[in-house]
Design an enzyme around this catalytic site. Structure first.
Site, short mmCIF file in Angstrom:
data_model
loop_
_atom_site.label_atom_id
_atom_site.label_comp_id
_atom_site.label_asym_id
_atom_site.label_seq_id
_atom_site.Cartn_x
_atom_site.Cartn_y
_atom_site.Cartn_z
N ARG A 109 0.83 -1.22 0.00
CA ARG A 109 0.00 0.00 0.00
C ARG A 109 0.85 1.26 0.00
O ARG A 109 0.54 2.23 -0.69
CB ARG A 109 -0.88 0.03 1.25
CG ARG A 109 -2.12 -0.79 1.17
CD ARG A 109 -2.80 -0.80 2.52
NE ARG A 109 -3.19 0.55 2.89
CZ ARG A 109 -4.41 1.04 2.71
NH1 ARG A 109 -5.35 0.29 2.20
NH2 ARG A 109 -4.71 2.27 3.05
N TYR A 214 0.81 -13.31 -0.99
CA TYR A 214 1.29 -12.96 -2.33
C TYR A 214 2.51 -12.07 -2.20
O TYR A 214 2.73 -11.43 -1.16
CB TYR A 214 0.18 -12.27 -3.15
CG TYR A 214 -0.55 -11.17 -2.43
CD1 TYR A 214 -0.03 -9.88 -2.33
CD2 TYR A 214 -1.79 -11.40 -1.83
CE1 TYR A 214 -0.71 -8.87 -1.68
CE2 TYR A 214 -2.48 -10.39 -1.18
CZ TYR A 214 -1.93 -9.12 -1.11
OH TYR A 214 -2.60 -8.13 -0.46
N ASP A 296 -13.81 4.17 0.12
CA ASP A 296 -14.41 3.65 1.35
C ASP A 296 -15.43 4.61 1.96
O ASP A 296 -16.29 4.19 2.72
CB ASP A 296 -13.32 3.36 2.40
CG ASP A 296 -12.67 2.00 2.18
OD1 ASP A 296 -12.94 1.37 1.13
OD2 ASP A 296 -11.89 1.57 3.05
C1 LIG Z 1 -7.19 -6.65 5.32
C2 LIG Z 1 -7.45 -5.78 4.13
C3 LIG Z 1 -7.02 -6.18 2.87
C4 LIG Z 1 -7.30 -5.41 1.74
N1 LIG Z 1 -6.88 -5.85 0.52
C5 LIG Z 1 -7.18 -5.12 -0.58
C6 LIG Z 1 -6.77 -5.57 -1.86
O1 LIG Z 1 -6.12 -6.62 -2.01
N2 LIG Z 1 -7.10 -4.80 -2.96
C7 LIG Z 1 -7.80 -3.63 -2.84
O2 LIG Z 1 -8.06 -2.97 -3.87
N3 LIG Z 1 -8.22 -3.17 -1.62
C8 LIG Z 1 -7.93 -3.90 -0.50
N4 LIG Z 1 -8.34 -3.45 0.73
C9 LIG Z 1 -9.19 -2.25 0.80
C10 LIG Z 1 -8.44 -0.95 0.68
O3 LIG Z 1 -7.34 -0.92 1.56
C11 LIG Z 1 -9.37 0.23 0.93
O4 LIG Z 1 -10.61 0.03 0.28
C12 LIG Z 1 -8.77 1.53 0.39
O5 LIG Z 1 -7.51 1.75 0.93
C13 LIG Z 1 -9.69 2.71 0.70
O6 LIG Z 1 -9.05 3.91 0.30
P1 LIG Z 1 -9.71 5.32 0.61
O7 LIG Z 1 -8.77 6.33 0.07
O8 LIG Z 1 -11.13 5.33 0.14
O9 LIG Z 1 -9.79 5.41 2.20
P2 LIG Z 1 -8.59 5.51 3.27
O10 LIG Z 1 -7.42 4.73 2.84
O11 LIG Z 1 -9.21 5.19 4.59
O12 LIG Z 1 -8.18 7.04 3.22
C14 LIG Z 1 -8.97 8.05 3.82
C15 LIG Z 1 -8.08 9.25 4.11
O13 LIG Z 1 -8.90 10.33 4.56
C16 LIG Z 1 -8.31 10.92 5.71
N5 LIG Z 1 -9.41 11.51 6.48
C17 LIG Z 1 -10.36 10.85 7.19
N6 LIG Z 1 -11.22 11.73 7.74
C18 LIG Z 1 -10.81 12.96 7.36
C19 LIG Z 1 -11.32 14.27 7.61
N7 LIG Z 1 -12.41 14.50 8.34
N8 LIG Z 1 -10.64 15.33 7.06
C20 LIG Z 1 -9.52 15.13 6.29
N9 LIG Z 1 -9.00 13.90 6.05
C21 LIG Z 1 -9.65 12.83 6.56
C22 LIG Z 1 -7.62 9.77 6.41
O14 LIG Z 1 -6.58 10.22 7.28
C23 LIG Z 1 -7.06 8.99 5.20
O15 LIG Z 1 -5.80 9.47 4.79
C24 LIG Z 1 -8.03 -4.19 1.88
C25 LIG Z 1 -8.43 -3.76 3.15
C26 LIG Z 1 -8.15 -4.53 4.26
C27 LIG Z 1 -8.58 -4.05 5.63
#
Ligand SMILES: Cc1cc2nc3c(=O)[nH]c(=O)nc-3n(C[C@H](O)[C@H](O)[C@H](O)COP(=O)(O)OP(=O)(O)OC[C@H]3O[C@@H](n4cnc5c(N)ncnc54)[C@H](O)[C@@H]3O)c2cc1C
Length: 390
Positions: A109, A214, A296
């Site tokens: 990641r 992996y 997410d």
């Molecule tokens: C065990 C596990 C295995 C996984 N394996 C995979 C995989 O193989 N392939 C895949 O595609 N996905 C996988 N995922 C899922 C993936 O990690 C997430 O879906 C993805 O990282 C989500 O990204 P995001 O940017 O939406 O959210 P996040 O990564 O949660 O980023 C959100 C960001 O917003 C910031 N933030 C939060 N609230 C605020 C606020 N109020 N103001 C300003 N900033 C804020 C946070 O600090 C963070 O930096 C896995 C997840 C898990 C738990």
């Protein structure tokens, strides 16, 4: 609406937020990104990215960097956690390229995050750290935003990429918290003496458990994830201790020697309680007016289809593409939400189903093993997903 004249604020600098900032700025939009953390630092472990995602990274000019840091498994193997028997196999490597026009990759990641961050910085996007979004008011000209640190921003569009516990969702009237899935993920990395950039993705299936491993870091490490059923640990915030390896083995119960040896090689485990939301049921849950949700924040999912980050990257590309059409911001957001919600819902639902299949007991387990053995790639492949957005 001219996308170039649209002042956009992206809330959240995870993989989804950076992808959105990159896709929009490449299209000429004026983007600012706010992130609550005081530094960009991705925690976590590896993720798999299917051809539907590597195709987008390629279109964004990131393939050379991806090839440098990712691993490219040649096959996905399903094995029985207790006997070690191979249950089925899906060729990846050349087959993924031939069928889907892009590779199947595995990446840490932090490496993917860094790759996107560098690309966003090269676009000149202002990145405002230590800014936690607290207030979103929809107004005549778009949105008025405020952060805990006192920053006030006006924007024509807010892209809520603030993850599982999203604050931006409230602007769409969505107040339900995420739900605990009842599953726990133990994650760790095993350094490899001899790099194995093409080692398989292996999924070990057992009753009420599965383990996936992996290669990542160009094959210099093996990423290991073990999923078990369990209660949300009370001390989760502090959980990062080798001593808890015993909890994992206790939760796994009887497993075969090859799997046990792989798990014993993990020097340190970290624990995640897996939360998700029920699959989306309407476009309005992804965006309305001047607010678009992404990743997410909109559709957290169980990781059993390995697509959470992948869907965030697809969302980002779709958002930028929808912005190229005619009309006001609200119409842009409407096009985006309409284009994305059903695909995201389908992926969320399939991830839940995969969990049931991986953890199956009794006759369902027997049927699963039979189907994998007889039909192999035909039941393990996911063409509608890897072919990408239609
Ligand atoms: C065990 C596990 C295995 C996984 N394996 C995979 C995989 O193989 N392939 C895949 O595609 N996905 C996988 N995922 C899922 C993936 O990690 C997430 O879906 C993805 O990282 C989500 O990204 P995001 O940017 O939406 O959210 P996040 O990564 O949660 O980023 C959100 C960001 O917003 C910031 N933030 C939060 N609230 C605020 C606020 N109020 N103001 C300003 N900033 C804020 C946070 O600090 C963070 O930096 C896995 C997840 C898990 C738990």
């Amino acid at each position: 609406m001219d996308i170039q004249a649209c002042e956009t604020v992206v809330a959240g600098g995870g993989i989804g937020g950076l992808a959105a900032a990159l896709a929009l700025s490449r299209q000429g939009a004026a983007v600012r990104l706010i992130e609550q953390a005081s530094a960009f630092a991705e925690v976590g472990a590896g993720i798999q990215i299917g051809p539907n995602v590597t195709r987008i990274l390629r279109a964004w000019g990131l393939e050379t960097d991806l090839r440098r840091v990712a691993a490219f498994p040649q096959v996905l193997l399903a094995r029985d956690a207790r006997s070690g028997r191979e249950l089925g196999r899906l060729p990846l490597g050349e087959r993924a390229e031939r069928l889907y026009g892009a590779p199947y990759a595995c990446i840490h990641r932090a490496d993917l995050h860094q790759l996107l961050l560098q690309a966003v910085q090269a676009q000149g996007v202002p990145l405002l750290l230590n800014q936690r979004l607290t207030d979103v008011d929809v107004c005549e000209t778009g949105v008025a935003l405020r952060t805990e640190q006192g920053l006030a921003l006006q924007a024509a569009l807010l892209v809520g990429a603030d993850g599982l516990w999203s604050h931006s969702r409230a602007a769409l009237g969505l107040h339900e918290p995420p739900r605990f899935s009842g599953h726990l993920a133990y994650r760790g990395l095993v350094p490899l003496q001899t790099p194995q950039p093409q080692a398989p993705v292996t999924v070990w299936m057992g009753e009420r458990l599965h383990v996936v491993h992996y290669p990542v870091q160009a094959g210099h490490a093996l990423n290991v994830v073990a999923i078990v059923h369990g209660q949300m640990p009370a001390d989760l915030q502090d959980w990062d201790h080798t001593a808890h390896t015993a909890h994992l083995f206790q939760a796994l119960g009887p497993i075969g020697r090859p799997l046990r040896q792989t798990l014993e090689a993990v020097p340190q485990w970290r624990l995640w309680a897996l939360n998700d939301r029920t699959p989306l049921t309407a476009a309005a849950q992804m965006g309305r007016g001047p607010v678009a949700l992404l990743g997410d924040a909109a559709h957290p999912m169980r990781p059993y289809l390995a697509q959470g980050a992948g869907m965030a990257i697809e969302d980002a590309q779709a958002l930028a593409q929808c912005g190229a059409g005619p009309g006001a911001v609200a119409e842009w957001v409407e096009r985006y939400a309409a284009l994305r919600w059903q695909r995201n819902a389908q992926v969320q639902a399939r991830a839940i189903r995969n969990g049931r299949i991986f953890h199956a007991q009794g006759p369902i387990r027997w049927g699963r093993n039979l189907a994998m053995g007889v039909l192999g790639a035909r039941v393990m492949d996911v063409p509608w997903l890897y072919a990408g957005m239609q």
